[in-house]
Design a protein around this motif. Structure first.
Motif, mmCIF file in Angstrom:
data_model
loop_
_atom_site.group_PDB
_atom_site.id
_atom_site.type_symbol
_atom_site.label_atom_id
_atom_site.label_comp_id
_atom_site.label_asym_id
_atom_site.label_seq_id
_atom_site.Cartn_x
_atom_site.Cartn_y
_atom_site.Cartn_z
ATOM 1 N N LEU A 10 0.830 -1.204 0.000
ATOM 2 C CA LEU A 10 0.000 0.000 0.000
ATOM 3 C C LEU A 10 0.864 1.252 0.000
ATOM 4 N N LYS A 11 0.286 2.304 -0.527
ATOM 5 C CA LYS A 11 1.038 3.568 -0.615
ATOM 6 C C LYS A 11 0.579 4.525 0.478
ATOM 7 N N ASP A 12 -0.354 5.406 0.163
ATOM 8 C CA ASP A 12 -0.717 6.431 1.135
ATOM 9 C C ASP A 12 -2.107 6.269 1.720
ATOM 10 N N GLU A 13 -2.834 5.235 1.299
ATOM 11 C CA GLU A 13 -4.152 4.989 1.872
ATOM 12 C C GLU A 13 -4.517 3.518 1.705
ATOM 13 N N ASN A 50 -9.712 -1.812 3.491
ATOM 14 C CA ASN A 50 -9.762 -1.117 4.779
ATOM 15 C C ASN A 50 -10.575 -1.859 5.834
ATOM 16 N N GLU A 78 -5.600 -0.624 9.604
ATOM 17 C CA GLU A 78 -5.067 0.691 9.255
ATOM 18 C C GLU A 78 -3.792 0.551 8.414
ATOM 19 N N LEU A 79 -3.433 1.652 7.756
ATOM 20 C CA LEU A 79 -2.293 1.661 6.842
ATOM 21 C C LEU A 79 -1.014 1.170 7.511
ATOM 22 N N ASN A 80 -0.784 1.572 8.755
ATOM 23 C CA ASN A 80 0.481 1.231 9.422
ATOM 24 C C ASN A 80 0.572 -0.236 9.837
#
Length: 479
Positions: free
Chosen positions: A100-103, A109, A113-115
């Motif tokens: 994943l990049k920025d979202e 989802n 979460e992204l992190n």
């Protein structure tokens, strides 16, 4: 020989679908070592199972638990209801292989979460599962939408030939590293425009690894027959088994159509392997999808970013409160989660009873007000549908969540109580087992689950987690 555990006087339901029998069962290390009418050997721990059922641990074949088992390895939602193994990566979305990049796009989802996405291949995911040692075993499918997101310019467009080559390379490596197969979520906006040819090109890789194709089909509404035919076509093209995810006929206009869909499964089963999974409720749960908003049935809002105070209310009630219609209310709530009461009870029962179906929860652990299936799917089948409603014998119910599931997904030496098999075991009270959660208060542990063992380790006892965990990553045909 001094055994670790000896279960005395048990009513054994072994997961095969065969009749129950009375026996003593001994466990040494992570294996079942002896089954006999009476065992007199000394054991470190002896459990009197008089009046209780000893069964294989339940296998949840349809989960979205990819990341929650790493975030919260004491996974009480599943362990407390007797689940000892979970299959993640369903509906086209998997944490394994996600770059994943920025979202985090919808519906990836749903997982977290992204992190939390740190697993560009199965090897990395497998390593983290085995490092964390969750309270359940974990096997993974690879999500088609996850693969698409890694390489396509737009998720709303079909993949190019170059994209497909990239996806094939990633899927091939994933299968080599232990993935069970490929999943799709073709009804979601970020996959609905993927072509059948795109799916077939990926499915071609599965047979070499004895993989499986599982699908949240293109629609479960009016066009369900065409969606099923597409799924069967993909299976024939790839020469692999097809698993229809959470089979249902959704929408009031389609209530009763499981007579057609199950007959279609039976027709095509004459020439190919087809199964399905089902959760034991007439309501489903996902993100709030504006295309699914209707006044034909209740829609319960579980969360809303702009209006968190509306969680726990129906969309119809919210619309009335705001003096608008359900469509405008849904748009104001976005992004949000919802429970859709979109099925008919008779259809749910028909699918549950069908010989092709096995049990999967499809719960969403990240939902702050989850569907009660996250905590109660398996006890509900055993208690409400089997014991109370007499939909099928207890032996059949357990087969649908143990032996049948292990066979279909290639989890060797799991799902059956046999000497030499892994000691994934549940001891429960057949008279008291049932879910306790409700749609308004879902986060409740089940009644009647006395003890849960994962790989020979007591993980749940006396209505609480023991703090001991022995879950591991499971690969097809290799334990």
């Amino acid at each position: 020989m001094k055994m670790d555990w000896l279960f005395k006087n048990a009513t054994v339901i072994d997961g095969s679908g065969n009749a129950a029998y009375h026996a003593d069962v001994a466990v040494e290390g992570n294996r079942i070592v002896r089954i006999a009418p009476t065992i007199h050997d000394v054991a470190e721990n002896t459990v009197d199972c008089q009046g209780l059922v000893l069964s294989p641990g339940f296998i949840d074949v349809h989960t979205h638990d990819d990341l929650v088992v790493l975030r919260r390895p004491d996974y009480i939602e599943k362990t407390s209801q007797g689940v000892t193994s979970i299959i993640v990566g369903n509906c086209g979305i998997s944490a394994a292989c996600a770059v994943l990049k920025d979202e985090v796009p919808d519906p990836i989802n749903l997982l977290g979460e992204l992190n939390e996405f740190h697993y560009p291949d199965v090897a990395r995911y497998r390593e983290q599962i085995n490092t964390v040692t969750p309270s359940v075993n974990v096997a993974t499918l690879i999500g088609h939408t996850t693969l698409r997101n890694n390489c396509v310019e737009s998720l709303l467009e079909p993949a190019s030939e170059a994209n497909i080559r990239t996806m094939r390379d990633a899927l091939r490596l994933a299968l080599e590293q232990g993935a069970l197969g490929l999943s799709t979520g073709l009804s979601y906006g970020n996959a609905v425009n993927a072509s059948t040819e795109e799916i077939c090109a990926l499915a071609e890789l599965l047979a070499e690894h004895q993989g499986i194709y599982t699908t949240h089909m293109r629609t479960e509404y009016d066009g369900i027959i065409d969606a099923m035919l597409e799924a069967f076509h993909v299976g024939r093209h790839g020469r692999v088994p097809v698993q229809i995810s959470h089979h249902k006929c959704a929408g009031a206009k389609n209530w009763g159509r499981t007579t057609q869909t199950l007959a279609l499964i039976e027709k095509y089963q004459q020439h190919q392997e087809i199964n399905c999974d089902v959760y034991p409720y007439r309501a489903g749960s996902s993100n709030l999808d504006l295309k699914q908003v209707t006044e034909d049935y209740d829609i319960l809002i579980t969360w809303s970013t702009p209006h968190p105070e509306m969680a726990g209310k129906t969309l119809q009630a919210i619309a009335a409160e705001w003096g608008t219609d359900v469509h405008c209310a849904a748009a104001r709530l976005q992004p949000a989660g919802a429970i859709y009461f979109q099925m008919h009870e008779e259809d749910v029962r028909r699918v549950l009873q069908h010989p092709s179906s096995m049990v999967g929860s499809d719960g969403l652990p990240c939902d702050p007000n989850p569907h009660p299936r996250l905590w109660g799917t398996f006890p509900r089948v055993l208690g409400y549908y089997s014991r109370d409603e007499k939909l099928f014998p207890l032996t059949t119910a357990i087969h649908k969540m143990t032996g049948m599931s292990a066979w279909r997904f290639g989890l060797e030496k799991r799902g059956l109580i046999r000497e030499g098999n892994f000691a994934d075991l549940v001891i429960f009270d057949p008279q008291n087992i049932n879910e306790t959660g409700t749609f308004q208060n879902p986060k409740q542990t089940a009644d009647g689950i006395e003890h849960v063992f994962v790989n020979g380790v007591l993980t749940w006892s006396q209505q609480q987690m023991t703090g001991l965990r022995a879950g591991k990553f499971l690969s097809r045909k290799e334990q």
